[in-house]
Design a protein around this motif. Sequence first.
Motif, short mmCIF file in Angstrom:
data_model
loop_
_atom_site.label_atom_id
_atom_site.label_comp_id
_atom_site.label_asym_id
_atom_site.label_seq_id
_atom_site.Cartn_x
_atom_site.Cartn_y
_atom_site.Cartn_z
N GLY A 1 -5.99 0.05 5.04
CA GLY A 1 -6.16 0.19 3.59
C GLY A 1 -7.63 0.08 3.25
O GLY A 1 -8.18 -1.02 3.17
N THR A 2 -8.29 1.21 3.10
CA THR A 2 -9.70 1.23 2.72
C THR A 2 -10.06 2.62 2.22
O THR A 2 -9.61 3.61 2.79
CB THR A 2 -10.62 0.85 3.91
N ILE A 3 -10.85 2.68 1.17
CA ILE A 3 -11.20 4.02 0.64
C ILE A 3 -12.18 4.74 1.56
O ILE A 3 -12.41 5.92 1.41
CB ILE A 3 -11.78 3.93 -0.80
N ASP A 4 -12.74 4.02 2.55
CA ASP A 4 -13.80 4.62 3.38
C ASP A 4 -13.30 5.58 4.46
O ASP A 4 -14.10 6.30 5.05
CB ASP A 4 -14.61 3.51 4.07
N ASN A 5 -12.04 5.56 4.75
CA ASN A 5 -11.45 6.42 5.79
C ASN A 5 -12.19 6.31 7.12
O ASN A 5 -12.52 7.31 7.75
CB ASN A 5 -11.43 7.89 5.34
N ASP A 6 -12.43 5.09 7.55
CA ASP A 6 -13.28 4.91 8.73
C ASP A 6 -12.60 4.11 9.84
O ASP A 6 -13.27 3.39 10.58
CB ASP A 6 -14.60 4.23 8.32
N LEU A 7 -11.26 4.21 9.93
CA LEU A 7 -10.60 3.47 11.02
C LEU A 7 -10.03 4.44 12.03
O LEU A 7 -9.44 5.47 11.66
CB LEU A 7 -9.49 2.59 10.46
N CYS A 8 -10.19 4.12 13.28
CA CYS A 8 -9.65 4.98 14.31
C CYS A 8 -8.15 4.73 14.42
O CYS A 8 -7.70 3.60 14.28
CB CYS A 8 -10.34 4.64 15.62
N GLY A 9 -7.36 5.80 14.65
CA GLY A 9 -5.92 5.61 14.78
C GLY A 9 -5.17 6.03 13.53
O GLY A 9 -3.94 5.98 13.50
N SER A 10 -5.90 6.44 12.50
CA SER A 10 -5.23 7.00 11.32
C SER A 10 -6.14 8.07 10.72
O SER A 10 -7.28 7.78 10.36
CB SER A 10 -4.94 5.91 10.28
N THR A 11 -5.65 9.28 10.67
CA THR A 11 -6.47 10.38 10.14
C THR A 11 -6.89 10.06 8.71
O THR A 11 -8.01 10.39 8.31
CB THR A 11 -5.66 11.71 10.15
N PRO B 1 -6.57 1.99 -3.83
CA PRO B 1 -5.34 2.46 -4.48
C PRO B 1 -4.32 2.88 -3.41
O PRO B 1 -4.68 3.57 -2.46
CB PRO B 1 -5.79 3.68 -5.29
N GLY B 2 -3.10 2.43 -3.57
CA GLY B 2 -2.08 2.70 -2.55
C GLY B 2 -1.61 1.42 -1.89
O GLY B 2 -0.58 1.38 -1.22
N MET B 3 -2.37 0.34 -2.11
CA MET B 3 -1.95 -0.94 -1.55
C MET B 3 -0.61 -1.37 -2.16
O MET B 3 0.27 -1.89 -1.48
CB MET B 3 -3.01 -2.02 -1.78
N GLY C 1 1.28 5.01 1.64
CA GLY C 1 1.51 3.57 1.55
C GLY C 1 2.96 3.23 1.87
O GLY C 1 3.26 2.27 2.59
N SER C 2 3.87 4.05 1.35
CA SER C 2 5.30 3.80 1.59
C SER C 2 5.63 3.98 3.08
O SER C 2 6.32 3.15 3.68
CB SER C 2 6.16 4.76 0.76
N ARG C 3 5.09 5.04 3.66
CA ARG C 3 5.38 5.29 5.09
C ARG C 3 4.80 4.18 5.97
O ARG C 3 5.45 3.71 6.91
CB ARG C 3 4.75 6.62 5.53
N ILE D 1 2.82 -2.51 -0.36
CA ILE D 1 3.44 -3.85 -0.50
C ILE D 1 4.92 -3.68 -0.83
O ILE D 1 5.80 -4.35 -0.27
CB ILE D 1 2.74 -4.66 -1.63
N ARG D 2 5.18 -2.76 -1.74
CA ARG D 2 6.57 -2.51 -2.15
C ARG D 2 7.43 -2.10 -0.96
O ARG D 2 8.55 -2.60 -0.76
CB ARG D 2 6.57 -1.41 -3.22
#
Length: 328
Positions: free
Chosen positions: A129-139, A17-19, A272-274, A23-24
């Motif tokens: 964009g992932t519900i897992d919150n597991d990427l480095c570089g974005s809190t 959710p937030g994709m 998502g907007s930012r 996109i917009r």
Amino acid sequence: MHKISKIAVLTSGGDAPGMNPCIRAVVRTALYNGLEVVGVRQGYKGLIENDMYDMNKRSVSNILNLGGTILKTARCLPFKEDEGMATAYKHLKERGIDALVVIGGDGTFTGALRFSKKYPDIAVMGVPGTIDNDLCGSTYTLGFDTATNTVIEAIDKIRDTADAHDRLFFIEVMGRDSGAIALRAGISCGAEAILLPEKQTAIEDLIKNLKEGHMNKKSSSIVIVAEGDKNGGVYDVAKAVQKEVNNYDIKVTILGHLQRGGSPSSFDRILGSRLGFAAVNALIAGETQKMVGLQANHILLTSLEDALNNHEFKLEADLLQMVDILSI
Ligand code: ADP
């Protein structure tokens, strides 16, 4: 640095959710800057199958509140092959597309980076964009907040019935490699225990903890088990505990795919907007092979290489520490 004139946007891998708000933002920021925008259906599959369409301001009307992704997403094995990538490149070139925004998780970024190294004349920008919150570089990654809120709402309801019947519930939440949802939902709902992929929990300790809770007159107990917990899954954990704890009626609930759906939270709409806005601006500034991310409330760029190499997400130490203390 070459000036870009036409951007393609796609969502790939697991939906979050937030994709749609993202996109917009990509479409409208690009149009505002005089660029053309193309929507690619079903992630990399749409690149290979040439399933794309021109987007205008109205293509993204009234989608801020929608879960899922209007562009659809898919897992696409042919994109991992040289031939698939070559076909994708050919279709992009034929349409005069010179930049690509990819919204997805680590698999999506791995594909984007490989593609961009092979075909550097197409600039690529990743949005986490992932519900897992597991990427480095974005809190925070897009979808994590909404998914956690959905889990909290469900667990609150389970708590009501657990309390009414003196029940012990084992609830499985999503997270094969990441306990981010489990940890936050657990703290938010006062779970008696949280089992995470990142941290081995001995079943004996869990049993001791639950027995103590019962002695302390707890009328219900909730144990959250992330999918990737190393004890063999929620049913195995429940079975092992059942043998030793007989004061409670034991139940198991798997929340499953409802965790992916729903209207994006305020946080995910703004994020998502930012991120979409920043992704297009970064491409216009000549950046490529990067990811836009949120760090200390600023939008910053990280190389896709770093986002992937430092993939291991570390759970907050204070949250881990407070699980047992706050649920006595
Ligand atoms: P996520 O992006 O949510 O982690 P996946 O791991 O399923 O989801 O990856 C999404 C898509 O990214 C895959 O279906 C595939 O098309 C592409 N992809 C993943 N890994 C690679 C790779 N090593 N090379 C090229 N493409 C890849």
